[in-house]
Design a protein around this motif. Structure first.
Motif, PDB file in Angstrom:
ATOM      1  N   HIS A  36       0.829  -1.209   0.000  1.00  0.00           N
ATOM      2  CA  HIS A  36       0.000   0.000   0.000  1.00  0.00           C
ATOM      3  C   HIS A  36       0.863   1.258   0.000  1.00  0.00           C
ATOM      4  O   HIS A  36       0.531   2.242  -0.667  1.00  0.00           O
ATOM      5  CB  HIS A  36      -0.969   0.009   1.180  1.00  0.00           C
ATOM      6  CG  HIS A  36      -2.098  -0.955   1.002  1.00  0.00           C
ATOM      7  ND1 HIS A  36      -3.054  -0.819   0.025  1.00  0.00           N
ATOM      8  CD2 HIS A  36      -2.406  -2.077   1.677  1.00  0.00           C
ATOM      9  CE1 HIS A  36      -3.914  -1.825   0.103  1.00  0.00           C
ATOM     10  NE2 HIS A  36      -3.536  -2.605   1.096  1.00  0.00           N
ATOM     11  N   MET A  37       1.972   1.228   0.723  1.00  0.00           N
ATOM     12  CA  MET A  37       2.880   2.372   0.715  1.00  0.00           C
ATOM     13  C   MET A  37       3.484   2.568  -0.677  1.00  0.00           C
ATOM     14  O   MET A  37       3.495   3.691  -1.199  1.00  0.00           O
ATOM     15  CB  MET A  37       3.988   2.180   1.752  1.00  0.00           C
ATOM     16  CG  MET A  37       3.510   2.303   3.175  1.00  0.00           C
ATOM     17  SD  MET A  37       4.787   1.915   4.394  1.00  0.00           S
ATOM     18  CE  MET A  37       6.007   3.160   4.050  1.00  0.00           C
ATOM     19  N   ILE A  49       3.651   8.813   8.081  1.00  0.00           N
ATOM     20  CA  ILE A  49       3.386   7.917   9.199  1.00  0.00           C
ATOM     21  C   ILE A  49       3.691   8.705  10.469  1.00  0.00           C
ATOM     22  O   ILE A  49       4.854   8.992  10.763  1.00  0.00           O
ATOM     23  CB  ILE A  49       4.235   6.631   9.102  1.00  0.00           C
ATOM     24  CG1 ILE A  49       3.945   5.921   7.789  1.00  0.00           C
ATOM     25  CG2 ILE A  49       3.963   5.726  10.297  1.00  0.00           C
ATOM     26  CD1 ILE A  49       4.857   4.770   7.481  1.00  0.00           C
ATOM     27  N   SER A  50       2.641   9.067  11.185  1.00  0.00           N
ATOM     28  CA  SER A  50       2.765   9.900  12.374  1.00  0.00           C
ATOM     29  C   SER A  50       3.740   9.280  13.369  1.00  0.00           C
ATOM     30  O   SER A  50       3.682   8.083  13.647  1.00  0.00           O
ATOM     31  CB  SER A  50       1.390  10.064  13.004  1.00  0.00           C
ATOM     32  OG  SER A  50       1.467  10.914  14.112  1.00  0.00           O
ATOM     33  N   GLY A  51       4.645  10.081  13.888  1.00  0.00           N
ATOM     34  CA  GLY A  51       5.620   9.605  14.860  1.00  0.00           C
ATOM     35  C   GLY A  51       6.807   8.906  14.239  1.00  0.00           C
ATOM     36  O   GLY A  51       7.751   8.535  14.928  1.00  0.00           O
ATOM     37  N   PHE A  52       6.791   8.703  12.925  1.00  0.00           N
ATOM     38  CA  PHE A  52       7.887   8.035  12.227  1.00  0.00           C
ATOM     39  C   PHE A  52       8.517   8.980  11.223  1.00  0.00           C
ATOM     40  O   PHE A  52       9.686   9.319  11.321  1.00  0.00           O
ATOM     41  CB  PHE A  52       7.380   6.762  11.548  1.00  0.00           C
ATOM     42  CG  PHE A  52       8.464   5.987  10.850  1.00  0.00           C
ATOM     43  CD1 PHE A  52       9.403   5.265  11.566  1.00  0.00           C
ATOM     44  CD2 PHE A  52       8.531   5.966   9.467  1.00  0.00           C
ATOM     45  CE1 PHE A  52      10.399   4.557  10.931  1.00  0.00           C
ATOM     46  CE2 PHE A  52       9.524   5.254   8.820  1.00  0.00           C
ATOM     47  CZ  PHE A  52      10.463   4.545   9.547  1.00  0.00           C
ATOM     48  N   GLY A  53       7.740   9.400  10.213  1.00  0.00           N
ATOM     49  CA  GLY A  53       8.265  10.317   9.219  1.00  0.00           C
ATOM     50  C   GLY A  53       7.424  10.320   7.966  1.00  0.00           C
ATOM     51  O   GLY A  53       6.370   9.690   7.898  1.00  0.00           O
ATOM     52  N   ARG A  85      11.755  12.231   5.324  1.00  0.00           N
ATOM     53  CA  ARG A  85      11.970  13.216   6.391  1.00  0.00           C
ATOM     54  C   ARG A  85      11.450  12.605   7.680  1.00  0.00           C
ATOM     55  O   ARG A  85      10.255  12.359   7.834  1.00  0.00           O
ATOM     56  CB  ARG A  85      11.239  14.505   6.070  1.00  0.00           C
ATOM     57  CG  ARG A  85      11.408  15.546   7.156  1.00  0.00           C
ATOM     58  CD  ARG A  85      11.189  16.946   6.629  1.00  0.00           C
ATOM     59  NE  ARG A  85      11.108  17.911   7.698  1.00  0.00           N
ATOM     60  CZ  ARG A  85      12.151  18.426   8.337  1.00  0.00           C
ATOM     61  NH1 ARG A  85      13.357  18.044   7.990  1.00  0.00           N
ATOM     62  NH2 ARG A  85      11.991  19.312   9.288  1.00  0.00           N
ATOM     63  N   ALA A  86      12.370  12.362   8.611  1.00  0.00           N
ATOM     64  CA  ALA A  86      12.004  11.768   9.895  1.00  0.00           C
ATOM     65  C   ALA A  86      11.206  12.769  10.716  1.00  0.00           C
ATOM     66  O   ALA A  86      11.459  13.977  10.669  1.00  0.00           O
ATOM     67  CB  ALA A  86      13.261  11.349  10.656  1.00  0.00           C
ATOM     68  N   SER A  87      10.251  12.261  11.481  1.00  0.00           N
ATOM     69  CA  SER A  87       9.460  13.128  12.367  1.00  0.00           C
ATOM     70  C   SER A  87      10.354  13.624  13.500  1.00  0.00           C
ATOM     71  O   SER A  87      11.417  13.049  13.785  1.00  0.00           O
ATOM     72  CB  SER A  87       8.278  12.357  12.947  1.00  0.00           C
ATOM     73  OG  SER A  87       8.736  11.401  13.886  1.00  0.00           O
TER      74      SER A  87
END
Length: 97
Positions: A36-37, A49-53, A85-87
Motif C-alpha cells: 500500500h505504501m 506515518i505519524s511519529g515516524f516520518g 523526512r524523519a518526524s
C-alpha cells in the motif's frame, strides 16, 4: 537487529511475537502494508506515518551535470525522486541513542 539491517522477515517476526498471529499471517500483513505504501508513492501520493516520518515525492527539472573524470557537460533528464523526512519524535529518539 542490533546494529544490523531491519528486514521484512524481522518485521514479520516482531508482528508474530507481539500480536500472536501466525508467521504466514504476520508476513502477509507486512507485505500488504509495504504494498500500500509503494502503490501510493507510485500514484504520486506522499506517505506520512505519524511519529515516524514522511516519504515525500519531488519532481526535479532538467539540469546540466558534469562528468567528473572528463569534465564534459551532460544533460540530466527531469525525474521524480523520493526523500524521507524523519518526524521530530524519531529524530529525538535517534539522538538519544
Amino acid at each position: 537487529m542490533h546494529g544490523g539491517t531491519l528486514t521484512r522477515a524481522d518485521l514479520g517476526d516482531v508482528v508474530h511475537r507481539r500480536l500472536g498471529l501466525s508467521r504466514a499471517e504476520s508476513a502477509g500483513l507486512v507485505e500488504r502494508l509495504l504494498y500500500h505504501m509503494c502503490h501510493a508513492l507510485s500514484e504520486g501520493e506522499n506517505v506520512k506515518i505519524s511519529g515516524f516520518g514522511s516519504f515525500i515525492l519531488r519532481d526535479k527539472g532538467e539540469r546540466v551535470g558534469r562528468n567528473p573524470k572528463t569534465g564534459i557537460e551532460v544533460p540530466i533528464a527531469p525525474r521524480r525522486v523520493m526523500t524521507f523526512r524523519a518526524s521530530q519524535m524519531m529524530r529525538d529518539r535517534i539522538a538519544r541513542g
